[in-house]
Write a protein that holds these residues in place. Structure first.
Motif, PDB file in Angstrom:
ATOM      1  N   THR A 151       0.822  -1.200   0.000  1.00  0.00           N
ATOM      2  CA  THR A 151       0.000   0.000   0.000  1.00  0.00           C
ATOM      3  C   THR A 151       0.868   1.266   0.000  1.00  0.00           C
ATOM      4  O   THR A 151       1.992   1.249   0.485  1.00  0.00           O
ATOM      5  CB  THR A 151      -0.958   0.057   1.206  1.00  0.00           C
ATOM      6  N   THR A 152       0.286   2.317  -0.543  1.00  0.00           N
ATOM      7  CA  THR A 152       0.987   3.617  -0.553  1.00  0.00           C
ATOM      8  C   THR A 152       0.590   4.472   0.653  1.00  0.00           C
ATOM      9  O   THR A 152       1.153   5.543   0.843  1.00  0.00           O
ATOM     10  CB  THR A 152       0.628   4.415  -1.825  1.00  0.00           C
ATOM     11  N   ARG A 153      -0.364   4.003   1.442  1.00  0.00           N
ATOM     12  CA  ARG A 153      -0.744   4.850   2.574  1.00  0.00           C
ATOM     13  C   ARG A 153       0.329   4.777   3.664  1.00  0.00           C
ATOM     14  O   ARG A 153       1.115   3.827   3.718  1.00  0.00           O
ATOM     15  CB  ARG A 153      -2.130   4.484   3.105  1.00  0.00           C
ATOM     16  N   ALA A 154       0.323   5.791   4.556  1.00  0.00           N
ATOM     17  CA  ALA A 154       1.364   5.882   5.583  1.00  0.00           C
ATOM     18  C   ALA A 154       1.169   4.808   6.641  1.00  0.00           C
ATOM     19  O   ALA A 154       0.039   4.381   6.909  1.00  0.00           O
ATOM     20  CB  ALA A 154       1.332   7.267   6.237  1.00  0.00           C
ATOM     21  N   LYS A 170       4.627   5.816  -3.824  1.00  0.00           N
ATOM     22  CA  LYS A 170       3.796   5.796  -5.022  1.00  0.00           C
ATOM     23  C   LYS A 170       4.563   5.330  -6.273  1.00  0.00           C
ATOM     24  O   LYS A 170       4.056   4.478  -7.034  1.00  0.00           O
ATOM     25  CB  LYS A 170       3.182   7.192  -5.226  1.00  0.00           C
ATOM     26  N   PRO A 171       5.802   5.862  -6.513  1.00  0.00           N
ATOM     27  CA  PRO A 171       6.528   5.402  -7.713  1.00  0.00           C
ATOM     28  C   PRO A 171       6.787   3.894  -7.688  1.00  0.00           C
ATOM     29  O   PRO A 171       6.677   3.223  -8.728  1.00  0.00           O
ATOM     30  CB  PRO A 171       7.851   6.187  -7.649  1.00  0.00           C
ATOM     31  N   GLY A 225      -7.907   7.641  -2.197  1.00  0.00           N
ATOM     32  CA  GLY A 225      -6.651   8.320  -2.465  1.00  0.00           C
ATOM     33  C   GLY A 225      -5.387   7.511  -2.260  1.00  0.00           C
ATOM     34  O   GLY A 225      -4.281   8.000  -2.488  1.00  0.00           O
ATOM     35  N   HIS A 226      -5.532   6.258  -1.822  1.00  0.00           N
ATOM     36  CA  HIS A 226      -4.347   5.404  -1.660  1.00  0.00           C
ATOM     37  C   HIS A 226      -4.463   4.168  -2.547  1.00  0.00           C
ATOM     38  O   HIS A 226      -5.560   3.792  -2.959  1.00  0.00           O
ATOM     39  CB  HIS A 226      -4.184   4.981  -0.199  1.00  0.00           C
ATOM     40  N   SER A 227      -3.323   3.560  -2.810  1.00  0.00           N
ATOM     41  CA  SER A 227      -3.312   2.369  -3.655  1.00  0.00           C
ATOM     42  C   SER A 227      -3.029   1.129  -2.802  1.00  0.00           C
ATOM     43  O   SER A 227      -2.216   1.181  -1.866  1.00  0.00           O
ATOM     44  CB  SER A 227      -2.238   2.492  -4.738  1.00  0.00           C
TER      45      SER A 227
END
Lengths: 224, 224
Positions: free
Chosen positions: A53-56, A72-73, A92-94
């Motif tokens: 995941t890209t979330r924190a 994200k990249p 908003g997150h992946s």
């Protein structure tokens, strides 16, 4: 003379098997999360896949246990390189399921539980139809669904109606699933879901050890 | 204003469903007959199909309950007219499963149990693949199979070997089956077979009542 096969008294051990991907989908409020938790608690052969995941990262979470936290990249590069079995953008997150760990786990006989929506199910089914067991859980009535959604801490009818609309949209994909269980009682529903998992484990093509087992059983290829 | 759907408090009743044809095959001595009997005793939703046969009625048998007793020309005419789902000649007599009763039963939600060999299974699968759930039961070892066959009242090694050869021939068709269960313990094996039956009943396409159920659930086609 004693037939040499008579001396074969090896006990039956668990046959080698290929794991499966057990998908539970439902509108929120239909009891899916409870059933997933009970499955994981009661069956050591079932694992959750660890998503990227890209979330924190949040306090208490462990990288590699709760999620693989990536920027994200990195996520986009993995998606481009087809390293995900399924992925989605949510708020908003992946989030994505890395292929490598699943393939290795399936080969070792681990069954993975997926708590995903119809879109994730579609992606998984396209990529690994034979390994996927998709189960849809339905609420017993629209009334009961509304009651469960209202119990989630708001009485704002607009919020409730928005949730009901999302629930109806999810339900509209019920016919993409191999199995459908109506959750009119959480214990009965859980038992039904368990039985689906147990039965699917006995499918011939998943019991990879059968080929050798039958060869020994019939004495094929051994001296007679 | 109260949403009219809130007044829907009908209890969940059993959804309409299409029955299935549950096939148990195994070499003799693998426990199939015991498991079939336990299934029939424990589950009122499972029925045996009544076969037609050309053999003579025996004392205590009832025509139409144990078999449909027919003469040879009648049987042959039925076979020619494709009135059988499967049929076979065994020890000079003919046995067949009449289609009509099975179609009517399946439509009414009855599950039929078939205790038949690989050839009967092949015939059923060709004619009604979607309705058929073929399960193969394997003995735990060649040694155990021989022991069970020897326990059947003869020590003549020639008779035993002939039975072993028939058993091996039957086993060689194990890979035609969707499910395979190793009978290392009769109670565990029975429980596994039960779970296969229970799971297959939850397949979406067998739960014919789901279409209407989901329509009510989502309020589709009803006034909003």
């Amino acid at each position: 003379m004693v037939d040499p096969r008579l001396s074969d008294t090896r006990p039956v051990t668990a046959l080698a098997r290929r794991g499966l991907m057990f998908i539970l989908s439902s509108p929120s409020g239909a009891g899916k999360t409870t059933i997933a938790r009970k499955l994981l608690q009661s069956d050591p052969g079932v694992a959750l896949s660890v998503s990227a995941t890209t979330r924190a990262i949040r306090p208490g979470e462990v990288d590699g246990r709760d999620y693989h936290f990536v920027d994200k990249p990195t996520f986009d590069r993995m998606a481009d390189d087809h390293e995900f079995l399924e992925w989605a953008h949510v708020f908003g997150h992946s989030y994505g399921t890395p292929k490598a760990q699943i393939w290795a786990g399936l080969k070792a006989g681990t069954d993975f539980l997926f708590d995903i929506d119809w879109q994730g199910t579609q992606q998984l089914s396209q990529r690994a139809r034979e390994d996927v067991v998709p189960v849809f859980i339905l609420p017993p009535s629209i009334d009961e669904l509304r009651r469960r959604l209202m119990a989630r801490g708001t009485d704002d009818m607009k919020v409730i109606e928005a949730r009901m609309d999302r629930a109806r949209a999810e339900i509209s994909h019920w016919s993409d699933y191999d199995y459908v269980v109506v959750n009119d009682d959480i214990d009965r529903c859980f038992e039904k879901v368990r039985r689906i998992l147990d039965a699917e484990r006995m499918r011939r093509e998943r019991q990879t050890g059968l080929v050798n087992f039958v060869r020994q059983l019939t004495g094929e290829g051994s001296p007679t």
